[in-house]
Every structure is written in structure tokens, then in C-alpha cells.
Design a protein around this motif. Sequence first.
Motif, mmCIF file in Angstrom:
data_model
loop_
_atom_site.group_PDB
_atom_site.id
_atom_site.type_symbol
_atom_site.label_atom_id
_atom_site.label_comp_id
_atom_site.label_asym_id
_atom_site.label_seq_id
_atom_site.Cartn_x
_atom_site.Cartn_y
_atom_site.Cartn_z
ATOM 1 N N SER A 215 0.976 -1.181 0.066
ATOM 2 C CA SER A 215 -0.064 0.029 -0.157
ATOM 3 C C SER A 215 0.891 1.152 0.097
ATOM 4 O O SER A 215 1.779 1.295 0.625
ATOM 5 C CB SER A 215 -0.795 -0.325 1.031
ATOM 6 O OG SER A 215 -1.890 -1.085 1.023
ATOM 7 N N ASN A 216 0.457 2.050 -0.865
ATOM 8 C CA ASN A 216 1.298 3.315 -1.289
ATOM 9 C C ASN A 216 0.473 4.717 -1.594
ATOM 10 O O ASN A 216 -0.703 4.450 -1.870
ATOM 11 C CB ASN A 216 2.316 3.031 -2.233
ATOM 12 C CG ASN A 216 1.890 2.698 -3.620
ATOM 13 O OD1 ASN A 216 1.783 3.689 -4.240
ATOM 14 N ND2 ASN A 216 1.656 1.631 -3.818
ATOM 15 N N VAL A 217 1.054 5.613 -1.497
ATOM 16 C CA VAL A 217 0.560 6.630 -2.201
ATOM 17 C C VAL A 217 1.639 7.335 -3.189
ATOM 18 O O VAL A 217 2.790 7.391 -2.973
ATOM 19 C CB VAL A 217 0.521 7.927 -0.910
ATOM 20 C CG1 VAL A 217 -0.659 7.541 0.016
ATOM 21 C CG2 VAL A 217 1.499 8.382 -0.340
ATOM 22 N N ARG B 190 5.335 6.580 -1.977
ATOM 23 C CA ARG B 190 5.831 6.393 -0.724
ATOM 24 C C ARG B 190 4.963 5.257 -0.170
ATOM 25 O O ARG B 190 3.629 5.400 -0.287
ATOM 26 C CB ARG B 190 5.688 7.834 -0.081
ATOM 27 C CG ARG B 190 6.188 7.576 1.473
ATOM 28 C CD ARG B 190 5.801 8.619 2.317
ATOM 29 N NE ARG B 190 4.457 8.950 2.650
ATOM 30 C CZ ARG B 190 3.854 9.962 2.356
ATOM 31 N NH1 ARG B 190 4.285 10.687 1.261
ATOM 32 N NH2 ARG B 190 2.582 9.989 2.768
ATOM 33 N N LEU C 233 2.712 3.312 2.839
ATOM 34 C CA LEU C 233 2.097 3.603 4.056
ATOM 35 C C LEU C 233 2.850 3.312 5.317
ATOM 36 O O LEU C 233 2.723 3.685 6.167
ATOM 37 C CB LEU C 233 0.757 3.294 4.007
ATOM 38 C CG LEU C 233 -0.018 3.827 2.696
ATOM 39 C CD1 LEU C 233 -1.665 3.418 2.667
ATOM 40 C CD2 LEU C 233 -0.023 5.355 2.766
ATOM 41 N N ASP C 234 3.422 1.827 5.350
ATOM 42 C CA ASP C 234 4.252 1.425 6.363
ATOM 43 C C ASP C 234 5.310 2.231 6.704
ATOM 44 O O ASP C 234 6.154 2.460 5.734
ATOM 45 C CB ASP C 234 4.170 -0.050 6.303
ATOM 46 C CG ASP C 234 3.078 -1.007 6.090
ATOM 47 O OD1 ASP C 234 2.023 -0.495 6.789
ATOM 48 O OD2 ASP C 234 3.163 -2.339 5.789
ATOM 49 N N SER C 235 5.204 2.349 7.944
ATOM 50 C CA SER C 235 6.746 3.616 8.395
ATOM 51 C C SER C 235 7.536 2.145 8.988
ATOM 52 O O SER C 235 7.321 1.177 9.575
ATOM 53 C CB SER C 235 6.232 4.710 9.291
ATOM 54 O OG SER C 235 5.838 4.037 10.549
ATOM 55 N N SER D 261 9.119 12.980 3.661
ATOM 56 C CA SER D 261 7.872 12.294 2.795
ATOM 57 C C SER D 261 7.753 12.107 1.297
ATOM 58 O O SER D 261 6.956 11.699 0.707
ATOM 59 C CB SER D 261 6.550 12.564 3.835
ATOM 60 O OG SER D 261 6.385 13.751 3.458
ATOM 61 N N TYR E 210 10.601 6.675 6.249
ATOM 62 C CA TYR E 210 9.764 6.754 5.210
ATOM 63 C C TYR E 210 10.665 5.699 4.116
ATOM 64 O O TYR E 210 11.863 5.518 3.947
ATOM 65 C CB TYR E 210 9.615 8.124 4.271
ATOM 66 C CG TYR E 210 8.851 8.987 5.227
ATOM 67 C CD1 TYR E 210 7.559 8.550 5.604
ATOM 68 C CD2 TYR E 210 9.289 10.071 5.837
ATOM 69 C CE1 TYR E 210 6.402 9.597 6.386
ATOM 70 C CE2 TYR E 210 8.696 11.104 6.441
ATOM 71 C CZ TYR E 210 7.195 10.875 6.941
ATOM 72 O OH TYR E 210 6.490 11.611 7.627
#
Length: 213
Positions: free
Chosen positions: A33-35, A56, A58-60, A93, A191
Motif C-alpha cells: 500500500s502506497n501513495v 511512498r 504507507l507502512d513506516s 515524505s 519513510y
Amino acid sequence: MEKFILKSLLALSLFSLAACSGVEPTEVSGIDSNVIVSSSFSEYSSEKIHGSGTIRFLDSLTVSSSKSFALKASLDDTIAMSSVSVIMYSANSVMPTNDGIMVTFSRSGASVNAQISYNGNAAMVNTSRLSFYFPTSLDLIVEVHNINSKARVLVWRRDMVEYAPATADIDTERAGDLNSSLPVQRGAGPYAGLIIQNSTVTAGRLDSQKVLD
């Protein structure tokens, strides 16, 4: 007694055959999952990203940790500038190229170049370490140990089932793998992401580390 010996010999033979048969690497597909940070992607889904842009995840990441990243990608053979960069432990980010630990794979004719960057300070991987890499079929594990004062990067082809520093194609702590030294630095942020330039990614997954530092 004879039956026991025969059973023991049979069991030993089966064990030997199993040990010699090798282990198939676990298949990997899909993109975490990403943006989208920036994009001119012609295709974007959880199964495939094609074109140019930055994502990027979503999991940090925990800053003082070690993580691996499974990457499957193809570099475009019709465009000179084709590359995929894995960025981990960035403090920014928007995934700039001068922040965090970045490993870039780019096309060089029918071969692959690789560059490793610590917060913008880069070193090229010696081409002798990349002789088995092909631009249209990158299937790799990129691992970053971000736990000491200087980060450590290791890269394996994913079919290298027995992960160890000695089997890594690239190890930033092994003499001769890089054409210059990298600074005593590590990534300072949580990130992770990808910078994709005229390329196709079909797998991008964060996972636990394969080896201890």
C-alpha cells in the motif's frame, strides 16, 4: 534389528535426497500500500506500476532497525534513461534523492548499473558484481541495516535462497564492491518508497531482514 537398520538407512536416504534437491524461492508479487508523491504513470495499481514517478509506502519504518525489500522490475530497453530506486529510512515524505538510503538500478545497454547513496553521497557498484543482472528481469532483495552509525546495504538475487553476507551480490561493507567509500551515515527517518523512471515494477514489498548485521 535388521528392520530397524533398513528403516534408518531409508530415512537417511530420503533426507539426503531432500537436502540435495534445493529449496524453491518464495514467489513474490504485488506492491505494498502506497501513495503517489509525483506521477506520470501510464499504469498504476497494486499489481503493476509503469512509467515515471515516485511512490511512498504507507507502512513506516522504525529508524533504528533492519528491513529487506523485495523488488521485481523491468527497465525499458527503448529509452536511454530507465531506472528504479529503492529508498529506505528517509526523513522526508516526498522521497528526495538526497535523503535516506537509496539503491538505484539503471540500464546500461544490455547490462545494469547500480548506485548506492547515503543522504545524497553516492558510490557506484563495481560492474563485476552485476554480471548476472539483466535489465528486463530484476528480481532482487535489497536489505538495509540502519542500526549502527553507518548503514549497511546488501543485495541478493531473490533465487539466492541461502541468504548470507557471503552470498550477497552487493555488500557495502565488503572491500571491492563499490568504486568509492560511503560516509559514516545512516537514514534518519521512517519513510520508504520507490522512484520509477521509464520502468515497470510488478513487486515491491517490505519484509523482515534476511541476515543479522
